[in-house]
Write a protein that holds these residues in place. Structure first.
Motif, PDB file in Angstrom:
ATOM      1  N   VAL A  49       0.839  -1.210   0.000  1.00 25.87           N
ATOM      2  CA  VAL A  49       0.000   0.000   0.000  1.00 25.87           C
ATOM      3  C   VAL A  49       0.869   1.253   0.000  1.00 25.87           C
ATOM      4  N   TYR A  50       1.989   1.231   0.727  1.00 28.76           N
ATOM      5  CA  TYR A  50       2.871   2.396   0.777  1.00 28.76           C
ATOM      6  C   TYR A  50       3.442   2.730  -0.605  1.00 28.76           C
ATOM      7  N   PHE A  51       3.974   1.711  -1.286  1.00 27.98           N
ATOM      8  CA  PHE A  51       4.545   1.978  -2.613  1.00 27.98           C
ATOM      9  C   PHE A  51       3.464   2.349  -3.626  1.00 27.98           C
ATOM     10  N   ALA A  52       2.271   1.780  -3.468  1.00 22.38           N
ATOM     11  CA  ALA A  52       1.182   2.148  -4.377  1.00 22.38           C
ATOM     12  C   ALA A  52       0.802   3.619  -4.207  1.00 22.38           C
ATOM     13  N   LEU A  53       0.675   4.098  -2.956  1.00 22.76           N
ATOM     14  CA  LEU A  53       0.339   5.497  -2.701  1.00 22.76           C
ATOM     15  C   LEU A  53       1.483   6.428  -3.101  1.00 22.76           C
ATOM     16  N   LYS A  54       2.711   5.942  -2.946  1.00 27.64           N
ATOM     17  CA  LYS A  54       3.856   6.789  -3.284  1.00 27.64           C
ATOM     18  C   LYS A  54       3.937   7.052  -4.780  1.00 27.64           C
ATOM     19  N   TYR A  55       3.738   6.004  -5.585  1.00 24.92           N
ATOM     20  CA  TYR A  55       3.888   6.168  -7.028  1.00 24.92           C
ATOM     21  C   TYR A  55       2.613   6.672  -7.702  1.00 24.92           C
ATOM     22  N   LEU A  56       1.452   6.448  -7.062  1.00 30.35           N
ATOM     23  CA  LEU A  56       0.198   6.879  -7.674  1.00 30.35           C
ATOM     24  C   LEU A  56      -0.215   8.270  -7.217  1.00 30.35           C
ATOM     25  N   ALA A  57       0.013   8.597  -5.901  1.00 33.71           N
ATOM     26  CA  ALA A  57      -0.440   9.885  -5.364  1.00 33.71           C
ATOM     27  C   ALA A  57       0.687  10.709  -4.783  1.00 33.71           C
ATOM     28  N   GLY A  58       1.912  10.238  -4.824  1.00 35.98           N
ATOM     29  CA  GLY A  58       3.040  11.000  -4.318  1.00 35.98           C
ATOM     30  C   GLY A  58       3.085  11.117  -2.815  1.00 35.98           C
ATOM     31  N   PHE A  59       2.526  10.179  -2.054  1.00 40.35           N
ATOM     32  CA  PHE A  59       2.524  10.214  -0.593  1.00 40.35           C
ATOM     33  C   PHE A  59       3.942   9.942  -0.068  1.00 40.35           C
ATOM     34  N   GLY A  60       4.341  10.705   0.957  1.00 44.79           N
ATOM     35  CA  GLY A  60       5.569  10.430   1.669  1.00 44.79           C
ATOM     36  C   GLY A  60       5.300   9.654   2.945  1.00 44.79           C
ATOM     37  N   PRO A  61       6.310   9.465   3.783  1.00 45.58           N
ATOM     38  CA  PRO A  61       6.103   8.694   5.021  1.00 45.58           C
ATOM     39  C   PRO A  61       5.082   9.323   5.960  1.00 45.58           C
ATOM     40  N   ILE A  62       5.151  10.656   6.122  1.00 47.18           N
ATOM     41  CA  ILE A  62       4.189  11.311   7.024  1.00 47.18           C
ATOM     42  C   ILE A  62       2.784  11.232   6.464  1.00 47.18           C
ATOM     43  N   GLY A  63       2.638  11.464   5.179  1.00 48.60           N
ATOM     44  CA  GLY A  63       1.321  11.342   4.571  1.00 48.60           C
ATOM     45  C   GLY A  63       0.782   9.927   4.648  1.00 48.60           C
ATOM     46  N   TYR A  64       1.700   8.970   4.497  1.00 43.08           N
ATOM     47  CA  TYR A  64       1.265   7.574   4.596  1.00 43.08           C
ATOM     48  C   TYR A  64       0.764   7.259   5.997  1.00 43.08           C
ATOM     49  N   LEU A  65       1.444   7.750   7.055  1.00 40.08           N
ATOM     50  CA  LEU A  65       0.997   7.522   8.430  1.00 40.08           C
ATOM     51  C   LEU A  65      -0.356   8.187   8.677  1.00 40.08           C
ATOM     52  N   MET A  66      -0.551   9.390   8.164  1.00 42.94           N
ATOM     53  CA  MET A  66      -1.843  10.050   8.327  1.00 42.94           C
ATOM     54  C   MET A  66      -2.939   9.282   7.604  1.00 42.94           C
ATOM     55  N   PHE A  67      -2.616   8.712   6.469  1.00 43.42           N
ATOM     56  CA  PHE A  67      -3.589   7.901   5.746  1.00 43.42           C
ATOM     57  C   PHE A  67      -3.986   6.670   6.561  1.00 43.42           C
ATOM     58  N   LEU A  68      -3.010   6.028   7.210  1.00 51.40           N
ATOM     59  CA  LEU A  68      -3.310   4.868   8.040  1.00 51.40           C
ATOM     60  C   LEU A  68      -4.176   5.246   9.237  1.00 51.40           C
ATOM     61  N   VAL A  69      -3.872   6.405   9.855  1.00 53.68           N
ATOM     62  CA  VAL A  69      -4.687   6.863  10.988  1.00 53.68           C
ATOM     63  C   VAL A  69      -6.116   7.124  10.547  1.00 53.68           C
ATOM     64  N   LEU A  70      -6.273   7.770   9.375  1.00 51.33           N
ATOM     65  CA  LEU A  70      -7.605   8.039   8.863  1.00 51.33           C
ATOM     66  C   LEU A  70      -8.367   6.752   8.586  1.00 51.33           C
ATOM     67  N   CYS A  71      -7.714   5.778   7.987  1.00 54.31           N
ATOM     68  CA  CYS A  71      -8.363   4.476   7.717  1.00 54.31           C
ATOM     69  C   CYS A  71      -8.772   3.793   9.017  1.00 54.31           C
ATOM     70  N   THR A  72      -7.923   3.900  10.039  1.00 60.19           N
ATOM     71  CA  THR A  72      -8.244   3.284  11.327  1.00 60.19           C
ATOM     72  C   THR A  72      -9.472   3.937  11.945  1.00 60.19           C
ATOM     73  N   ILE A  73      -9.574   5.264  11.857  1.00 62.36           N
ATOM     74  CA  ILE A  73     -10.732   5.965  12.431  1.00 62.36           C
ATOM     75  C   ILE A  73     -12.001   5.613  11.662  1.00 62.36           C
ATOM     76  N   VAL A  74     -11.916   5.584  10.343  1.00 57.75           N
ATOM     77  CA  VAL A  74     -13.088   5.223   9.532  1.00 57.75           C
ATOM     78  C   VAL A  74     -13.540   3.809   9.831  1.00 57.75           C
ATOM     79  N   TYR A  75     -12.570   2.884   9.967  1.00 58.30           N
ATOM     80  CA  TYR A  75     -12.923   1.488  10.273  1.00 58.30           C
ATOM     81  C   TYR A  75     -13.598   1.393  11.636  1.00 58.30           C
TER      82      TYR A  75
END
Length: 824
Positions: A781-807
């Protein structure tokens, strides 16, 4: 008595003391030189010291005959030549045997336990007649001739405590000195060809065979040339029943041959005394099974009867099996009697008569006691195969007819010829009583083990040989015939005892007085076999399930198969315990063949072992109603009925629910022990404390467990308060901090109340992050977001937190609805 003072033989004694400290090669050569160049008078007193140094019967440790092998090169050749049947030492012993006044003392404490207790109680075994001397009230002194003295030392070495404690394994017995010498002795003293009988030296007073002639036999006048031969008390009744006594004129050559047979018979008796007579079956079983409690109150009598139980080593069993093989070859080499006319008596050579009388007169009882004790006391492990193969060797004499033409020997798929019916009849307890003992052991075996499955398969295969079950049934049928019958023999009519008498005498000779004979083909044995076959069926079903499980996993397809990566981290080399898939299939094949062979032996149908499996009391009446209808059904209808009735019954054992979990009933215990029903196995403890799996990282799992444990101890009060809130935050907290076990759930297995309460508390569990599968998904998921949306490590962590809250929010909104659906 031989002189015991070394000073009387100082020149020879000095040479002997000088050579025994040297290595084996020069030691044997110098001993050979001493035996050749010294006088017999001096050497006769030296023999006890030589044998004690070689075999270690006293304080001497003895030569390492159990470890000296062909890999040692010249040492092996020199030692085997020196101790061989035609070697320097035994040639010297043969000469000393000619002096009937020369005797040697053998330690009384080194005799087998049963023999010692018989002598101390006042009984005198026939073999020890004229060998014991009593001096006051002390223990008797055992005096032996030179040949007996040597063989006593040789046989005692195998059963001495120092050898028993080593627990060595002779995988190739031809490479080790001791079994190599035994094989040489067997072929020398028990030759298969009458012409190859060694020319032993003869004394002027002809040495008589203790089996061919009892000590009380008398001679007629020298001019008559006749002699009345009588048998020992043990064999007298057997001889009258099994074969008529023959009295004929003895020629000088026959007298000479009988004197030569003495050496062969003495060798067999000594080997049987030390290797087969370490335990007595009748006394030991009689005490332990019926009168043990009475003997506890009578300590003096108990001490005299309950001696130590001797357990043979693996090498001991191997040599006994080698002995039995050669004895079969020896007995089967007997020449048939030739009768010139119906009015003349066949002239039997003493060696042939010795071969015919060897097993029933000398060895039958000792072999039976040896095997009985082994079947009852041997550990319940795979090493029992050694004892089992020894038993199968004795009960299959048809396999040992011609040692020089092994390719033409009887194979375990050929029909057993009717010519072996007399042997089966005369040794029937080896087949019936020993088989019953084996069934009792087999019911306690772990039948999913490859070794145990092969053990039970071997017995089933032997007992189902073509023609063999029919002969066993015929012998058992004759056991219950009574009276006498007339038959024609050599053209004349006579009345012979029925076979019932022979078999009853066999039982009285071999078994204890309270022995209860169980029919080999009776109802009780049938019930035991039904029980054993059900166990086999349950073990086979359990193994088949393990083989089918990988096949079910391979059936996944589509989206689930693409994301299922657990197969990359699972150990597929082992299918059941430590067995591979190939070994499991081999065990299944052994069990299937065992069922087939046992069904052939007892005349059962292949699926009959699973037909009437005991269920709970409520199910018993249902199955008993079906029992009366099955007799008229075909095999296909029986199988269909069985499957239908079994499918309608619950799959879990009978139990009742308690506050601590399910508790088995009596019927449930029977179902669970015999593998008829089982619970769905699930882990009931702390999920964070499960063993680390092959698809988890060991270091990461341990670190995450310590982190979770630390957080749970620091914030357990806050966690309980959050989970108890009735609002949305409380519901989301229950999602993130869910307890391993719901407080309202009844445990499916017994569990302590403290542990159960601890598992119902909310907690943080981070172990899922230690799984390789979870880590791979996160990386993808990290490499997919990095190459598709340009997410870095901090953005990736925020994405995981958001997914956890939604779940958590989604699960909290649907939690009550799911509970309502499950409750309805």
């Amino acid at each position: 008595m031989a002189a015991s003072n070394p000073a009387a033989i100082s020149p020879v004694w000095a040479k002997y003391q000088a050579c025994i400290s040297k290595p084996f090669v020069p030691r044997c050569l110098e001993l050979e030189s001493i035996l050749a160049n010294s006088s017999q008078k001096d050497l006769s007193s030296l023999l006890p010291y030589i044998l004690e140094n070689i075999f270690g019967c006293g304080p001497e440790p003895g030569w390492p005959l159990d470890t000296l092998s062909k890999s040692h090169g010249v040492e092996f050749d020199v030692v085997t030549k020196f101790l061989g049947p035609e070697g320097p030492l035994l040639n010297f012993v043969y000469k000393l045997q000619l002096d009937t006044y020369l005797t040697y003392e053998f330690p009384f404490a080194s005799l087998p336990g049963p023999t010692r207790h018989m002598i101390e109680d006042g009984s005198l075994p026939m073999f020890y007649v004229n060998k014991l001397q009593y001096q006051g009230y002390s223990k008797p002194v055992l005096t032996l001739g030179a040949f007996e003295f040597y063989m006593f030392h040789f046989c005692h070495m195998l059963v001495c405590p120092s050898w028993q404690s080593k627990q060595l394994n002779w995988n190739n017995m031809a490479d080790v000195v001791y079994p190599f010498l035994l094989d040489k002795y067997l072929h020398y003293f028990l030759p298969l060809n009458k012409k190859s009988l060694p020319k032993f030296p003869l004394s002027p007073a002809s040495v008589r065979s203790s089996m061919m002639q009892s000590p009380t036999s008398t001679k007629h006048s020298p001019g008559s040339g006749t002699q009345t031969r009588s048998r020992s008390r043990l064999g007298l009744l057997k001889a009258n029943l099994l074969s008529p006594q023959k009295s004929h004129i003895q020629s000088p050559s026959a007298e000479k041959l009988e004197a030569e047979i003495w050496w062969s018979e003495t060798f067999v008796q000594i080997v049987a005394e030390f290797w087969l007579h370490q335990n007595t079956h009748d006394v030991e079983r009689g005490i332990t099974t019926h009168s043990l409690s009475w003997h506890r109150h009578n300590s003096s009598l108990s001490e005299s009867l309950m001696f130590e139980s001797f357990m043979p080593s693996n090498n001991h069993v191997r040599l006994v099996r080698l002995l039995l093989k050669h004895l079969h070859y020896f007995v089967n080499s007997v020449e048939p009697e030739i009768v010139a006319s119906p009015y003349s008596t066949a002239e039997t050579a003493p060696l042939d008569e010795f071969k015919r009388s060897l097993l029933p007169m000398l060895l039958q009882k000792k072999i039976y006691c040896y095997l009985r004790h082994g079947f009852e006391r041997w550990p319940l492990d795979s090493s029992f195969r050694l004892m089992l193969e020894t038993w199968l060797t004795f009960i299959q004499p048809w396999r040992y007819k011609d040692p020089e033409n092994i390719s033409q020997q009887h194979k375990e798929t050929e029909r057993v010829d009717d010519v072996w019916f007399p042997f089966i009849r005369d040794n029937f307890l080896f087949y019936s009583a020993m088989f019953e003992e084996f069934v009792q052991r087999a019911k306690r075996m772990h039948l999913t083990s490859l070794q145990h499955a092969y053990i039970i398969f071997r017995v089933a295969k032997v007992f189902s040989l073509p023609g063999f079950p029919q002969m066993l049934r015929e012998v058992e049928r004759l056991m219950y015939n009574s009276g006498y019958r007339q038959h024609q023999d050599l053209g004349g009519s006579c009345i012979a005892p029925d076979l019932t008498a022979i078999l009853r005498v066999q039982i009285s000779d071999l078994e204890r007085p309270d022995f209860q004979y169980i029919n080999l083909f009776g109802r009780q044995t049938d019930a035991e076999m039904q029980h054993l076959l059900r166990q086999i069926h349950a073990a086979k079903s359990a193994l088949e399930a393990t083989v089918q499980e990988p096949e079910k996993k391979s059936e996944k397809s589509g989206f689930a198969a693409f994301f299922d990566m657990s197969s990359y981290f699972e150990d597929n080399s082992k299918a059941y315990g430590d067995m591979s898939v190939v070994e499991v299939k081999k065990v299944i094949n052994h069990l299937e063949q065992t069922v087939t062979h046992f069904c052939q032996l007892f005349g059962m149908k292949p699926n009959e072992q699973a037909m009437f499996i005991p269920q709970s009391p409520g199910d018993t009446s249902r199955i008993s109603g079906q029992r009366s209808m099955i007799g008229n059904m075909s095999l296909g209808d029986q199988t269909s009925l069985m499957n239908t009735s079994m499918a309608s019954l619950p799959s879990t054992p009978d139990h009742k629910m308690t506050s601590h979990g399910p508790e088995l009933t009596e019927a449930g215990r029977f179902q669970l022990m015999n593998g008829l029903k089982k619970f769905d196995l699930t882990y009931q403890g702390d999920p964070d404390l499960q063993p680390i799996r092959s698809f988890e990282n060991k270091t990461l799992v341990r670190v995450l467990h310590k982190l979770s444990d630390c957080l749970n101890k620091m914030f357990h009060t806050e966690m309980e308060r959050l989970c108890s809130r009735p609002d949305l935050i409380g519901k989301m907290s229950q999602v993130y901090l869910s307890a391993p076990i719901s407080p309202s759930k009844v445990p499916s297995s017994p569990i302590q109340r403290e542990v159960f309460e601890q598992l119902t508390r909310p907690r943080i569990s981070l172990r899922f992050l230690g799984s390789y599968q979870t880590l791979i998904y996160l990386i993808i998921v990290y490499f997919a977001l990095k190459y598709l949306a340009g997410f870095g490590p901090i953005g990736y962590l925020m994405f995981l937190v958001l997914c956890t809250i939604v779940y958590g929010l989604f699960r909290a909104l649907t939690l009550n609805k799911l509970k309502d659906i499950k409750s309805n």
